[in-house]
Scaffold this motif. Structure first.
Motif, PDB file in Angstrom:
ATOM      1  N   TRP A  66       0.915  -4.110  -5.199  1.00 48.42           N
ATOM      2  CA  TRP A  66       2.292  -3.798  -4.791  1.00 48.42           C
ATOM      3  C   TRP A  66       3.271  -4.932  -5.064  1.00 48.42           C
ATOM      4  O   TRP A  66       4.403  -4.661  -5.491  1.00 48.42           O
ATOM      5  CB  TRP A  66       2.347  -3.331  -3.342  1.00 48.42           C
ATOM      6  CG  TRP A  66       1.468  -2.136  -3.109  1.00 48.42           C
ATOM      7  CD1 TRP A  66       0.518  -1.976  -2.143  1.00 48.42           C
ATOM      8  CD2 TRP A  66       1.421  -0.923  -3.877  1.00 48.42           C
ATOM      9  NE1 TRP A  66      -0.105  -0.757  -2.275  1.00 48.42           N
ATOM     10  CE2 TRP A  66       0.423  -0.093  -3.327  1.00 48.42           C
ATOM     11  CE3 TRP A  66       2.117  -0.461  -4.998  1.00 48.42           C
ATOM     12  CZ2 TRP A  66       0.119   1.168  -3.840  1.00 48.42           C
ATOM     13  CZ3 TRP A  66       1.817   0.789  -5.520  1.00 48.42           C
ATOM     14  CH2 TRP A  66       0.832   1.587  -4.938  1.00 48.42           C
ATOM     15  N   THR A  83      -5.336   4.488  -9.910  1.00 50.04           N
ATOM     16  CA  THR A  83      -5.944   4.607  -8.600  1.00 50.04           C
ATOM     17  C   THR A  83      -7.244   5.383  -8.649  1.00 50.04           C
ATOM     18  O   THR A  83      -7.377   6.319  -9.435  1.00 50.04           O
ATOM     19  CB  THR A  83      -4.968   5.262  -7.601  1.00 50.04           C
ATOM     20  OG1 THR A  83      -5.627   5.435  -6.353  1.00 50.04           O
ATOM     21  CG2 THR A  83      -4.477   6.598  -8.092  1.00 50.04           C
ATOM     22  N   ASN A  87      -7.613   5.718  -0.113  1.00 51.56           N
ATOM     23  CA  ASN A  87      -6.400   5.329   0.613  1.00 51.56           C
ATOM     24  C   ASN A  87      -5.444   4.524  -0.258  1.00 51.56           C
ATOM     25  O   ASN A  87      -4.826   3.592   0.199  1.00 51.56           O
ATOM     26  CB  ASN A  87      -6.764   4.560   1.890  1.00 51.56           C
ATOM     27  CG  ASN A  87      -7.528   3.290   1.605  1.00 51.56           C
ATOM     28  OD1 ASN A  87      -7.837   2.995   0.459  1.00 51.56           O
ATOM     29  ND2 ASN A  87      -7.845   2.550   2.650  1.00 51.56           N
ATOM     30  N   ASP A  88      -5.312   4.910  -1.504  1.00 48.26           N
ATOM     31  CA  ASP A  88      -4.405   4.246  -2.435  1.00 48.26           C
ATOM     32  C   ASP A  88      -3.013   4.878  -2.374  1.00 48.26           C
ATOM     33  O   ASP A  88      -2.386   5.110  -3.397  1.00 48.26           O
ATOM     34  CB  ASP A  88      -4.920   4.342  -3.868  1.00 48.26           C
ATOM     35  CG  ASP A  88      -6.235   3.617  -4.083  1.00 48.26           C
ATOM     36  OD1 ASP A  88      -6.646   2.861  -3.201  1.00 48.26           O
ATOM     37  OD2 ASP A  88      -6.845   3.822  -5.145  1.00 48.26           O
ATOM     38  N   ALA A  89      -2.533   5.160  -1.198  1.00 54.31           N
ATOM     39  CA  ALA A  89      -1.235   5.815  -1.052  1.00 54.31           C
ATOM     40  C   ALA A  89      -0.141   4.978  -1.696  1.00 54.31           C
ATOM     41  O   ALA A  89      -0.045   3.768  -1.480  1.00 54.31           O
ATOM     42  CB  ALA A  89      -0.924   6.048   0.420  1.00 54.31           C
ATOM     43  N   VAL A  90       0.672   5.639  -2.490  1.00 53.04           N
ATOM     44  CA  VAL A  90       1.765   4.962  -3.187  1.00 53.04           C
ATOM     45  C   VAL A  90       2.951   4.862  -2.236  1.00 53.04           C
ATOM     46  O   VAL A  90       3.390   5.869  -1.682  1.00 53.04           O
ATOM     47  CB  VAL A  90       2.158   5.753  -4.461  1.00 53.04           C
ATOM     48  CG1 VAL A  90       3.349   5.114  -5.146  1.00 53.04           C
ATOM     49  CG2 VAL A  90       0.970   5.842  -5.407  1.00 53.04           C
ATOM     50  N   PRO A  91       3.491   3.645  -2.041  1.00 51.33           N
ATOM     51  CA  PRO A  91       4.663   3.492  -1.178  1.00 51.33           C
ATOM     52  C   PRO A  91       5.849   4.290  -1.718  1.00 51.33           C
ATOM     53  O   PRO A  91       5.979   4.477  -2.929  1.00 51.33           O
ATOM     54  CB  PRO A  91       4.966   1.995  -1.216  1.00 51.33           C
ATOM     55  CG  PRO A  91       3.762   1.343  -1.777  1.00 51.33           C
ATOM     56  CD  PRO A  91       3.051   2.366  -2.604  1.00 51.33           C
ATOM     57  N   GLU A  92       6.695   4.729  -0.843  1.00 55.81           N
ATOM     58  CA  GLU A  92       7.860   5.541  -1.211  1.00 55.81           C
ATOM     59  C   GLU A  92       8.683   4.881  -2.308  1.00 55.81           C
ATOM     60  O   GLU A  92       9.189   5.556  -3.202  1.00 55.81           O
ATOM     61  CB  GLU A  92       8.728   5.795   0.025  1.00 55.81           C
ATOM     62  CG  GLU A  92       9.911   6.688  -0.234  1.00 55.81           C
ATOM     63  CD  GLU A  92       9.522   8.107  -0.639  1.00 55.81           C
ATOM     64  OE1 GLU A  92      10.276   8.703  -1.442  1.00 55.81           O
ATOM     65  OE2 GLU A  92       8.487   8.608  -0.192  1.00 55.81           O
ATOM     66  N   ALA A  95       7.348   5.958  -5.613  1.00 55.36           N
ATOM     67  CA  ALA A  95       6.916   7.359  -5.647  1.00 55.36           C
ATOM     68  C   ALA A  95       7.116   8.011  -7.019  1.00 55.36           C
ATOM     69  O   ALA A  95       6.377   8.914  -7.376  1.00 55.36           O
ATOM     70  CB  ALA A  95       7.642   8.165  -4.575  1.00 55.36           C
ATOM     71  N   SER A 101      -5.345   8.507 -12.717  1.00 57.03           N
ATOM     72  CA  SER A 101      -6.540   8.570 -11.871  1.00 57.03           C
ATOM     73  C   SER A 101      -7.748   7.990 -12.587  1.00 57.03           C
ATOM     74  O   SER A 101      -7.887   8.142 -13.799  1.00 57.03           O
ATOM     75  CB  SER A 101      -6.834  10.019 -11.486  1.00 57.03           C
ATOM     76  OG  SER A 101      -5.790  10.535 -10.699  1.00 57.03           O
TER      77      SER A 101
END
Length: 119
Positions: A66, A83, A87-92, A95, A101
């Motif tokens: 990040w 990713t 739990n590799d959620a992309v921050p807003e 986005a 993948s």
């Protein structure tokens, strides 16, 4: 060596990094650098000399990409996030960035960079 766009690769697994280098070469891109940690990647971002980047979201020792993504965004450099899911959620704030993948495929890398570099 290709004369296409130069790509910075941030990937902490050496074998995967070498595979990505082969994929990029096969697709007509140049490798601007392959780094495996945040501090080295930030030095490359500061120095420039590349057209786009591929960032593995999770790096070794609990590091994430990040800070690199933030620096690239601030400088207007396009990038792809890679990713493995989980739990590799992309921050807003990132986005709208293309996500590649894992496991990597030649077609997946091609599609991600065609999308990224056509915008």
């Amino acid at each position: 060596m290709s004369a296409g766009p130069a790509i910075l690769v941030v990937e902490d697994e050496p074998l995967i990094s070498m595979m990505l280098e082969d994929f990029l070469d096969a697709l007509g891109y140049r490798l601007a650098g392959a780094v495996d940690d945040v501090s080295e990647a930030l030095r490359h971002v500061e120095a420039g000399g590349f057209d786009a980047a591929l960032l593995d979201v999770n790096l070794r020792d609990g590091e994430t990409s990040w800070p690199i993504a933030d620096a690239l965004s601030q400088r207007g450099h396009p990038f792809v996030l890679a990713t493995g899911g989980g739990n590799d959620a992309v921050p807003e704030r990132h986005a709208g960035v293309p996500v590649l993948s894992k496991p990597y495929t030649l077609d997946g890398v091609r599609e991600a960079f065609e999308t990224l570099l056509s915008n």
